[in-house]
Design a protein around this motif. Structure first.
Motif, PDB file in Angstrom:
ATOM      1  N   ASP A   6       0.891  -1.078   0.066  1.00 12.61           N
ATOM      2  CA  ASP A   6       0.063   0.005  -0.063  1.00 12.61           C
ATOM      3  C   ASP A   6       0.968   1.332  -0.003  1.00 12.61           C
ATOM      4  O   ASP A   6       1.845   1.397   0.945  1.00 12.61           O
ATOM      5  N   LEU A   7       0.778   2.189  -0.782  1.00  9.25           N
ATOM      6  CA  LEU A   7       1.573   3.141  -1.157  1.00  9.25           C
ATOM      7  C   LEU A   7       1.089   4.485  -0.294  1.00  9.25           C
ATOM      8  O   LEU A   7       1.752   5.490  -0.526  1.00  9.25           O
ATOM      9  N   ALA A  18       1.308  -1.230  -5.104  1.00 10.01           N
ATOM     10  CA  ALA A  18       2.453  -1.752  -5.978  1.00 10.01           C
ATOM     11  C   ALA A  18       2.721  -3.310  -5.541  1.00 10.01           C
ATOM     12  O   ALA A  18       2.109  -3.592  -4.523  1.00 10.01           O
ATOM     13  N   SER A  32       5.167   0.941 -10.059  1.00 11.35           N
ATOM     14  CA  SER A  32       5.988   1.684  -9.195  1.00 11.35           C
ATOM     15  C   SER A  32       5.372   2.709  -8.438  1.00 11.35           C
ATOM     16  O   SER A  32       5.779   3.301  -7.408  1.00 11.35           O
ATOM     17  N   GLY A  33       4.164   3.106  -8.616  1.00  7.92           N
ATOM     18  CA  GLY A  33       3.602   3.945  -8.148  1.00  7.92           C
ATOM     19  C   GLY A  33       4.167   5.596  -8.592  1.00  7.92           C
ATOM     20  O   GLY A  33       5.037   5.693  -9.214  1.00  7.92           O
ATOM     21  N   THR A  37       5.165   8.701  -3.424  1.00 11.02           N
ATOM     22  CA  THR A  37       4.826   7.678  -2.573  1.00 11.02           C
ATOM     23  C   THR A  37       5.975   6.819  -2.484  1.00 11.02           C
ATOM     24  O   THR A  37       5.945   5.578  -1.940  1.00 11.02           O
ATOM     25  N   SER A  40       6.880   5.179   1.047  1.00  9.34           N
ATOM     26  CA  SER A  40       6.043   4.057   1.530  1.00  9.34           C
ATOM     27  C   SER A  40       6.664   2.662   0.680  1.00  9.34           C
ATOM     28  O   SER A  40       6.579   1.631   1.087  1.00  9.34           O
ATOM     29  N   LEU A  41       6.857   2.945  -0.628  1.00  6.70           N
ATOM     30  CA  LEU A  41       7.229   1.678  -1.394  1.00  6.70           C
ATOM     31  C   LEU A  41       8.379   1.346  -0.924  1.00  6.70           C
ATOM     32  O   LEU A  41       8.868  -0.085  -0.840  1.00  6.70           O
TER      33      LEU A  41
END
Length: 294
Positions: A6-7, A18, A32-33, A37, A40-41
């Motif tokens: 969850d990003l 992602a 990759s979002g 973010t 978060s990734l």
């Protein structure tokens, strides 16, 4: 087995995801979002025991910022970025993407999407329709699925299809809705792509916005229905002579009621709007009908 990251886009849960698949050649990242973010990734990868540099393969569904904006950060570490042929030049030189988005988002660009850098051509790997790549004992097949975007790929892995946006947006058990942004939303292509996805008989669909759907046929039937509903609603308002600024608040009210009727909470409405802004679907569908008429 795959992992969902969850990003936390705009501090909302379940707006953008992602996905990580662990292979003998390290983790494969799907989507990759946006770069906004990226912390978060990176944290999600760390929680799985990986660093950013461990990711050598990134599979993109398409090049919109919410799906591909952080891909360059992995390319800088040497990762290969797999994408549709139509997306290659824009990811190598994103100046046109950034310029057009800046016209829309203005001073919100950095807050929403973060930095966007070009990716060297040697790191970009285009995938034609039905091409497959083998990574660490896993096969990933590219399904060209235009409709939401002409440069869209759904990734077929085992009995699962990572759908990007071709399977719409569905958050926390709410109804599925179609993101219909400009410039190349095409309803006929989208229906064809839905049928293509279903022809692969997947056991599950995995949506970037958001999560797993284990009833693909029911899900896609509902998506077709709402896609037609929204398309005809926008067409009627446009034919009445209303412009985008006039249509958008009416559309927001119309779609909000649809979501409320299906039990979506006030917080859920904000999640849906973050993942799929109403004004974007108005702009995309009005453009679609104008092109059809012209």
């Amino acid at each position: 087995m795959y992992h969902t990251l969850d990003l936390h886009f705009q501090n909302y849960e379940h707006a953008i995801a992602a996905f990580v698949i662990e292979t003998d050649d390290g983790p494969v990242l799907i989507e990759s979002g946006p770069y906004s973010t990226f912390p978060s990734l990176e944290q999600g990868l760390n929680n799985l025991g990986y660093k950013v540099g461990d990711v050598k393969h990134v599979l993109l569904s398409h090049i919109h910022f919410d799906h591909a904006g952080a891909a360059w950060a992995f390319a800088e570490k040497g990762a290969k970025i797999y994408l549709h042929p139509f997306g290659h030049d824009h990811m190598h030189d994103p100046s046109k993407l950034v310029a057009s988005a800046t016209m829309i988002y203005g001073d919100q660009m950095d807050v929403l999407w973060g930095e966007m850098k070009g990716i060297p051509k040697k790191n970009l790997k285009v995938m034609d329709h039905d091409d497959a790549i083998e990574i660490g004992g896993h096969s990933f097949r590219a399904l060209h699925t235009p409709g939401h975007a002409k440069h869209h790929i759904a990734w077929h892995w085992k009995d699962t299809i990572f759908t990007g946006d071709v399977a719409g947006v569905k958050i926390e058990g709410g109804p599925v809705v179609p993101p219909c942004p400009p410039p190349d939303i095409n309803l006929e292509d989208w229906i064809h792509s839905i049928d293509l996805v279903l022809s692969k008989n997947p056991n599950r669909l995995v949506l970037t916005h958001y999560g797993e759907e284990i009833n693909p046929n029911i899900h896609m039937k509902e998506l077709k229905e709402i896609l037609s509903d929204w398309g005809q609603w926008i067409k009627t308002k446009w034919q009445e002579g209303l412009n985008n600024d006039e249509i958008t608040p009416l559309f927001m009210k119309y779609t909000e009621q649809q979501l409320r009727d299906r039990g979506v909470s006030d917080h859920g409405l904000k999640q849906y709007e973050a993942a799929n802004p109403s004004w974007m679907s108005v702009a995309g569908l009005v453009r679609y009908w104008k092109k059809k008429q012209g």
